[in-house]
Design an enzyme around this catalytic site. Structure first.
Site, PDB file in Angstrom:
ATOM      1  CG  HIS A  15      -0.235   0.177   2.532  1.00  0.00           C
ATOM      2  ND1 HIS A  15       0.154  -0.898   3.307  1.00  0.00           N
ATOM      3  CD2 HIS A  15       0.163   1.295   3.218  1.00  0.00           C
ATOM      4  CE1 HIS A  15       0.740  -0.456   4.405  1.00  0.00           C
ATOM      5  NE2 HIS A  15       0.770   0.863   4.368  1.00  0.00           N
ATOM      6  CG  HIS A  54      -4.109   0.432   5.068  1.00  0.00           C
ATOM      7  ND1 HIS A  54      -3.522  -0.643   5.682  1.00  0.00           N
ATOM      8  CD2 HIS A  54      -3.180   1.421   5.095  1.00  0.00           C
ATOM      9  CE1 HIS A  54      -2.298  -0.326   6.072  1.00  0.00           C
ATOM     10  NE2 HIS A  54      -2.066   0.923   5.716  1.00  0.00           N
ATOM     11  CG  HIS A  92       4.541   4.887   4.218  1.00  0.00           C
ATOM     12  ND1 HIS A  92       3.779   5.567   5.140  1.00  0.00           N
ATOM     13  CD2 HIS A  92       3.974   3.642   4.128  1.00  0.00           C
ATOM     14  CE1 HIS A  92       2.808   4.791   5.587  1.00  0.00           C
ATOM     15  NE2 HIS A  92       2.898   3.606   4.980  1.00  0.00           N
ATOM     16  CG  HIS A 110       1.010   1.407  12.566  1.00  0.00           C
ATOM     17  ND1 HIS A 110       1.621   2.608  12.815  1.00  0.00           N
ATOM     18  CD2 HIS A 110       1.515   0.962  11.384  1.00  0.00           C
ATOM     19  CE1 HIS A 110       2.463   2.887  11.827  1.00  0.00           C
ATOM     20  NE2 HIS A 110       2.418   1.899  10.959  1.00  0.00           N
ATOM     21  CE1 TYR A 118       5.599   3.858   7.765  1.00  0.00           C
ATOM     22  CE2 TYR A 118       5.639   3.355  10.110  1.00  0.00           C
ATOM     23  CZ  TYR A 118       4.941   3.522   8.921  1.00  0.00           C
ATOM     24  OH  TYR A 118       3.586   3.336   8.909  1.00  0.00           O
ATOM     25  CD  GLU A 155       4.308   0.411   7.190  1.00  0.00           C
ATOM     26  OE1 GLU A 155       3.861   0.256   8.338  1.00  0.00           O
ATOM     27  OE2 GLU A 155       3.587   0.635   6.202  1.00  0.00           O
TER      28      GLU A 155
END
Length: 315
Positions: free
Chosen positions: A159, A207, A222, A254, A263, A273
């Protein structure tokens, strides 16, 4: 129920300041597989478990950042329909068709700019090259992973997180026109209807793209790549340290998406990431809501506080 319409993020084109140091980073440290180079001196790479020809395209330029993000759809008919729907919506600008072959091993693409200023494209065809796990590189009696992997070796491009101003227009386009679901959102506690972040899925992932409201156009926070476990994320931290790669933050977790993460930066300052974990998303799952007063644990669950550089550095 089979996935239909937009299937997944298919590729991201990243601008780098010097090509060869960038290739060394993405190939030898991150551990993507270099697939090809073209007459425009673009370099094509892929994660080891991706079947399609490529998912990352590097292009040397005067400014770092993202050129565009590409989305694979399920058929040429869907490509034509979604292109017409995007045009009819009035939410996108700079609409155009890019002919087949302009990007190596890729069919025609429908390109447009979303309200946050990011260039997106849809396509239906990309050559399948396999993952080298089975006979002749295909999925015949395959092993769990191929030999000779380098570096961190993520399985796939997963993503992007993007910064832009018109979050509402972009979310409307992705949800109402392209059929994405809203997995998580970040809102103001004093105005619960005002979103400052949206995490959108076209699949069963937490996501496939995320947008954060910022007073800028078309900025790149990112690109993210998938690992198999928390242990692999910790191993990534070791590899980044021993290669003296600039680490932004992590390993940590997260709150948003529940992913385990680290990261770091490529030599041009583009943030990467690698992550593991998360949860399975279905379209009937109500969106998870976070409020700005809880942004600390939402972004960095272990520290439970914000990191200003993480929020303010982008390309």
């Amino acid at each position: 129920m089979a996935l239909t319409g937009v299937l997944r993020p298919g590729h991201v084109s990243i601008r780098v300041l010097e090509l060869e140091p960038a290739v060394k980073h993405y190939r030898d440290v991150l551990g993507l597989i270099e697939v090809a180079r073209d007459a425009q001196n673009r370099v094509y790479l892929k994660g080891w478990d991706e079947q399609d020809h490529s998912s990352v395209i590097l292009r040397e330029a005067d400014e770092a950042g993202m050129d565009y993000m590409g989305w694979k759809v399920d058929s040429p008919a869907t490509l034509k329909k979604l292109a017409a729907d995007v045009e009819a919506s009035g939410l996108a600008t700079d609409l155009s068709w890019v002919p087949a072959g302009e990007l190596l091993a890729t069919g025609e693409r429908f390109r447009f700019t979303v309200p946050t200023g990011h260039v997106m494209e849809l396509y239906a065809q990309k050559d399948i090259v396999g993952n080298n796990c089975g006979t002749d590189g295909q999925d015949v009696n395959p092993d769990p992973w191929p030999d000779n992997l380098k570096g961190i070796a993520p399985s796939r491009f997963d993503h992007c997180l993007l910064y832009g101003d018109d979050l509402d227009g972009t979310v409307k386009l992705f949800m109402e026109v392209l059929g994405f679901g809203l997995a998580e959102k970040v809102c103001l506690s004093e105005n619960k209807d005002f979103m400052i972040g949206a995490f959108l899925s076209c699949s069963n992932k937490a996501h496939d793209v995320a947008f954060i409201r910022q007073p800028v156009k078309g900025k790149f926070h990112h690109a993210s790549f998938e690992l198999r476990s928390w242990e692999q994320v910790l191993r990534a931290g070791d590899i980044l340290s021993r290669t003296k790669t600039s680490i932004d933050i992590g390993p940590t977790r997260h709150g948003i998406t529940r992913g385990e993460t680290i990261y770091f930066f490529d030599p041009s300052g583009n943030r990467n990431e690698v992550f593991a974990g998360g949860y399975i998303y279905y379209p009937d799952k109500p969106p998870i809501t976070w409020y700005d007063e809880s942004l600390g644990p939402a972004i960095f669950y272990h520290d439970r506080k914000l990191n200003e550089a993480f929020l303010s550095v982008f390309t």
